[in-house]
Design a protein around this motif. Structure first.
Motif, PDB file in Angstrom:
ATOM      1  N   SER A 113       0.837  -1.199   0.000  1.00 41.47           N
ATOM      2  CA  SER A 113       0.000   0.000   0.000  1.00 41.47           C
ATOM      3  C   SER A 113       0.869   1.246   0.000  1.00 41.47           C
ATOM      4  CB  SER A 113      -0.908   0.007   1.241  1.00 41.47           C
ATOM      5  OG  SER A 113      -1.500   1.266   1.435  1.00 41.47           O
ATOM      6  N   SER A 114       0.734   2.083  -1.033  1.00 37.62           N
ATOM      7  CA  SER A 114       1.538   3.305  -1.106  1.00 37.62           C
ATOM      8  C   SER A 114       1.202   4.255   0.032  1.00 37.62           C
ATOM      9  CB  SER A 114       1.317   4.003  -2.459  1.00 37.62           C
ATOM     10  OG  SER A 114      -0.054   4.345  -2.637  1.00 37.62           O
ATOM     11  N   GLU A 115      -0.073   4.272   0.494  1.00 31.68           N
ATOM     12  CA  GLU A 115      -0.451   5.155   1.604  1.00 31.68           C
ATOM     13  C   GLU A 115       0.248   4.739   2.898  1.00 31.68           C
ATOM     14  OE1 GLU A 115      -2.604   3.667  -0.384  1.00 31.68           O
ATOM     15  OE2 GLU A 115      -3.596   5.309  -1.470  1.00 31.68           O
ATOM     16  N   TYR A 116       0.265   3.445   3.172  1.00 30.57           N
ATOM     17  CA  TYR A 116       0.953   2.972   4.373  1.00 30.57           C
ATOM     18  C   TYR A 116       2.456   3.215   4.266  1.00 30.57           C
ATOM     19  CZ  TYR A 116      -2.790   0.627   6.977  1.00 30.57           C
ATOM     20  OH  TYR A 116      -3.890   0.350   7.748  1.00 30.57           O
ATOM     21  N   VAL A 117       3.023   2.951   3.106  1.00 34.17           N
ATOM     22  CA  VAL A 117       4.463   3.154   2.926  1.00 34.17           C
ATOM     23  C   VAL A 117       4.818   4.629   3.088  1.00 34.17           C
ATOM     24  CG1 VAL A 117       6.389   2.954   1.304  1.00 34.17           C
ATOM     25  CG2 VAL A 117       4.749   1.091   1.513  1.00 34.17           C
ATOM     26  N   ASP A 118       3.956   5.536   2.566  1.00 37.97           N
ATOM     27  CA  ASP A 118       4.164   6.972   2.787  1.00 37.97           C
ATOM     28  C   ASP A 118       4.199   7.288   4.279  1.00 37.97           C
ATOM     29  OD1 ASP A 118       4.244   7.538   0.096  1.00 37.97           O
ATOM     30  OD2 ASP A 118       2.132   8.148  -0.036  1.00 37.97           O
ATOM     31  N   ALA A 119       3.239   6.723   5.013  1.00 39.65           N
ATOM     32  CA  ALA A 119       3.146   6.988   6.447  1.00 39.65           C
ATOM     33  C   ALA A 119       4.370   6.444   7.186  1.00 39.65           C
ATOM     34  CB  ALA A 119       1.868   6.358   7.013  1.00 39.65           C
ATOM     35  N   MET A 120       4.755   5.201   6.890  1.00 35.84           N
ATOM     36  CA  MET A 120       5.923   4.621   7.544  1.00 35.84           C
ATOM     37  C   MET A 120       7.191   5.392   7.207  1.00 35.84           C
ATOM     38  SD  MET A 120       5.408   0.475   7.438  1.00 35.84           S
ATOM     39  CE  MET A 120       5.309   0.383   5.662  1.00 35.84           C
ATOM     40  N   TYR A 150       4.231  -4.628  -3.994  1.00 37.81           N
ATOM     41  CA  TYR A 150       4.986  -5.113  -2.841  1.00 37.81           C
ATOM     42  C   TYR A 150       6.477  -4.843  -3.035  1.00 37.81           C
ATOM     43  CZ  TYR A 150       6.488  -8.544   0.718  1.00 37.81           C
ATOM     44  OH  TYR A 150       7.049  -9.167   1.794  1.00 37.81           O
ATOM     45  N   LYS A 151       6.976  -5.132  -4.204  1.00 38.73           N
ATOM     46  CA  LYS A 151       8.390  -4.915  -4.490  1.00 38.73           C
ATOM     47  C   LYS A 151       8.721  -3.424  -4.448  1.00 38.73           C
ATOM     48  CE  LYS A 151      12.013  -6.062  -7.813  1.00 38.73           C
ATOM     49  NZ  LYS A 151      12.340  -6.777  -9.078  1.00 38.73           N
ATOM     50  N   ASP A 152       7.824  -2.582  -4.985  1.00 43.83           N
ATOM     51  CA  ASP A 152       8.042  -1.139  -4.935  1.00 43.83           C
ATOM     52  C   ASP A 152       8.126  -0.654  -3.487  1.00 43.83           C
ATOM     53  OD1 ASP A 152       8.025  -0.993  -7.669  1.00 43.83           O
ATOM     54  OD2 ASP A 152       5.940  -0.334  -7.837  1.00 43.83           O
ATOM     55  N   GLY A 153       7.241  -1.187  -2.631  1.00 44.27           N
ATOM     56  CA  GLY A 153       7.271  -0.800  -1.228  1.00 44.27           C
ATOM     57  C   GLY A 153       8.571  -1.195  -0.555  1.00 44.27           C
ATOM     58  N   LEU A 154       9.062  -2.401  -0.863  1.00 43.91           N
ATOM     59  CA  LEU A 154      10.331  -2.857  -0.291  1.00 43.91           C
ATOM     60  C   LEU A 154      11.495  -1.975  -0.742  1.00 43.91           C
ATOM     61  CD1 LEU A 154      10.208  -6.775  -0.519  1.00 43.91           C
ATOM     62  CD2 LEU A 154       9.778  -5.310   1.452  1.00 43.91           C
ATOM     63  N   LEU A 155      11.497  -1.612  -2.012  1.00 43.94           N
ATOM     64  CA  LEU A 155      12.571  -0.766  -2.524  1.00 43.94           C
ATOM     65  C   LEU A 155      12.551   0.607  -1.857  1.00 43.94           C
ATOM     66  CD1 LEU A 155      12.473  -1.701  -6.324  1.00 43.94           C
ATOM     67  CD2 LEU A 155      14.204  -2.355  -4.636  1.00 43.94           C
ATOM     68  N   ARG A 156      11.361   1.144  -1.601  1.00 38.94           N
ATOM     69  CA  ARG A 156      11.260   2.436  -0.906  1.00 38.94           C
ATOM     70  C   ARG A 156      11.797   2.325   0.517  1.00 38.94           C
ATOM     71  NH1 ARG A 156       5.588   5.292  -1.334  1.00 38.94           N
ATOM     72  NH2 ARG A 156       6.793   6.744  -0.046  1.00 38.94           N
ATOM     73  N   MET A 157      11.464   1.229   1.190  1.00 45.94           N
ATOM     74  CA  MET A 157      11.984   1.013   2.539  1.00 45.94           C
ATOM     75  C   MET A 157      13.506   0.874   2.513  1.00 45.94           C
ATOM     76  SD  MET A 157       9.559   0.963   4.939  1.00 45.94           S
ATOM     77  CE  MET A 157       9.063   2.473   4.109  1.00 45.94           C
ATOM     78  N   ARG A 158      14.015   0.165   1.515  1.00 44.29           N
ATOM     79  CA  ARG A 158      15.459  -0.020   1.386  1.00 44.29           C
ATOM     80  C   ARG A 158      16.178   1.310   1.164  1.00 44.29           C
ATOM     81  NH1 ARG A 158      18.818  -3.693   2.926  1.00 44.29           N
ATOM     82  NH2 ARG A 158      17.938  -5.443   1.782  1.00 44.29           N
ATOM     83  N   ARG A 159      15.572   2.173   0.339  1.00 50.31           N
ATOM     84  CA  ARG A 159      16.202   3.474   0.067  1.00 50.31           C
ATOM     85  C   ARG A 159      16.262   4.363   1.310  1.00 50.31           C
ATOM     86  NH1 ARG A 159      13.625   2.934  -5.132  1.00 50.31           N
ATOM     87  NH2 ARG A 159      11.776   4.044  -4.423  1.00 50.31           N
ATOM     88  N   LEU A 160      15.388   4.110   2.268  1.00 47.94           N
ATOM     89  CA  LEU A 160      15.423   4.869   3.520  1.00 47.94           C
ATOM     90  C   LEU A 160      16.534   4.391   4.453  1.00 47.94           C
ATOM     91  CD1 LEU A 160      11.635   5.203   4.481  1.00 47.94           C
ATOM     92  CD2 LEU A 160      13.167   7.020   3.726  1.00 47.94           C
ATOM     93  N   GLY A 161      17.170   3.287   4.099  1.00 47.20           N
ATOM     94  CA  GLY A 161      18.215   2.746   4.952  1.00 47.20           C
ATOM     95  C   GLY A 161      17.729   1.721   5.953  1.00 47.20           C
ATOM     96  N   THR A 162      16.466   1.285   5.838  1.00 48.83           N
ATOM     97  CA  THR A 162      15.968   0.259   6.755  1.00 48.83           C
ATOM     98  C   THR A 162      16.485  -1.111   6.322  1.00 48.83           C
ATOM     99  OG1 THR A 162      13.945  -0.090   5.473  1.00 48.83           O
ATOM    100  CG2 THR A 162      13.860   1.564   7.212  1.00 48.83           C
ATOM    101  N   LEU A 163      16.662  -1.987   7.291  1.00 48.48           N
ATOM    102  CA  LEU A 163      17.051  -3.359   7.002  1.00 48.48           C
ATOM    103  C   LEU A 163      15.797  -4.169   6.663  1.00 48.48           C
ATOM    104  CD1 LEU A 163      19.557  -3.911   9.965  1.00 48.48           C
ATOM    105  CD2 LEU A 163      20.010  -2.968   7.685  1.00 48.48           C
ATOM    106  N   LEU A 164      15.970  -5.231   5.904  1.00 49.37           N
ATOM    107  CA  LEU A 164      14.850  -6.086   5.512  1.00 49.37           C
ATOM    108  C   LEU A 164      15.080  -7.498   6.047  1.00 49.37           C
ATOM    109  CD1 LEU A 164      14.279  -4.999   1.775  1.00 49.37           C
ATOM    110  CD2 LEU A 164      13.128  -4.157   3.838  1.00 49.37           C
TER     111      LEU A 164
END
Length: 280
Positions: A113-120, A150-164
């Motif tokens: 969800s792009s809205e949830y990913v924006d919020a996180m 789902y993959k787009d959300g993971l890539l956005r999280m990765r770009r923030l420096g979060t671990l997966l």
């Protein structure tokens, strides 16, 4: 009902009141969190819930992280509020001089969800935490219909420096492909599954190949002495579960003395002669 009991009920209801701004965060108005809501969040997060499961290295000599368990069963209405609490705990440890990475479990539909990913993303950026302290724990693989998002959300999280991290790792070919493609920082295996031989040992050996060099193995549900012995034999990097230490409050987590933990766990048994039940 006496006036005193009515006052107690009102105070208790106020303390447990959810945050309207965060509860509605998956909609557009969420970005305007008021200062009053932030004050309520800070007050609420100070309550010492037993929520953080400590993670240690395989020998039990070092605290290496913490799993924030309430997010595993969080509803959509609760998710962002609990995500904020998890970040708040990591910030609390960091401000207190402890570098304790926190794993925050996230369901697949939230990542898609792009809205949830924006919020996180906003919550992680506003926390100003160093890279390496926030890890997203993926609870399951997505359905094909949401694979791209789902993959787009993971890539956005990765770009923030979060671990997966991939929780509930089963060793199937699809999961191994995702671990390699997304360069997962950790995979979590359930020792109960290994005991029942439901997880192929070959999957662990594959994770040790050079293509997965950045991926570490976490063993969950450590409940028997035999589990610790198997984890050492299979060169698992991190362990957590009831035998290591049960969940704690965020302040108790801050007070963990690594060397004392090692003595408490490993001096009680010599590791050479467990009985048939795997216990001393």
């Amino acid at each position: 009902m006496s006036p005193k009991s009515r006052l107690y009920t009102l105070v208790k209801a106020w303390k447990n009141k959810p945050f309207q701004e965060v509860r509605d965060a998956c909609g557009a108005p969420w970005l305007g969190i008021s200062s009053q809501a932030l004050e309520e969040h800070q007050s609420w997060s100070k309550r010492q819930a037993i929520s953080h499961e400590p993670i240690f290295n395989c020998k039990g000599t070092k605290l290496t992280g913490s799993l924030f368990r309430p997010l595993i069963t969080a509803t959509d209405m609760q998710f962002l509020r609990l995500f904020m609490e998890g970040l708040d705990a990591i910030s609390y440890w960091h401000r207190s001089g402890r570098f304790i990475p926190g794993i925050l479990p996230v369901p697949e539909h939230v990542i898609a969800s792009s809205e949830y990913v924006d919020a996180m993303s906003d919550l992680i950026l506003n926390s100003r935490l160093p890279v390496g302290l926030v890890a997203i724990g993926l609870q399951s693989m997505p359905e094909r219909s949401m694979l791209s998002k789902y993959k787009d959300g993971l890539l956005r999280m990765r770009r923030l420096g979060t671990l997966l991290h991939l929780l509930n790792f089963s060793g199937c070919a699809e999961q191994l492909q995702w671990v390699e493609e997304m360069q997962m920082d950790g995979v979590h295996i359930d020792m109960a599954q290994l005991r029942k031989e439901l997880l192929p040992f070959d999957a662990l050996s594959q994770i040790r190949r050079p293509t997965y060099s950045s991926t570490q193995i976490y063993a969950s549900n450590i409940t028997l002495v035999k589990d610790i012995e198997n984890a050492a034999e299979w060169q698992i990097d991190h362990c957590y579960g009831g035998l290591m230490m049960p969940p704690l409050s965020r302040h108790q987590t801050l007070q963990i003395n690594d060397s004392r933990i090692a003595k408490a766990i490993f001096s009680l048994h010599p590791h050479q002669h467990p009985n048939q039940n795997g216990d001393k």
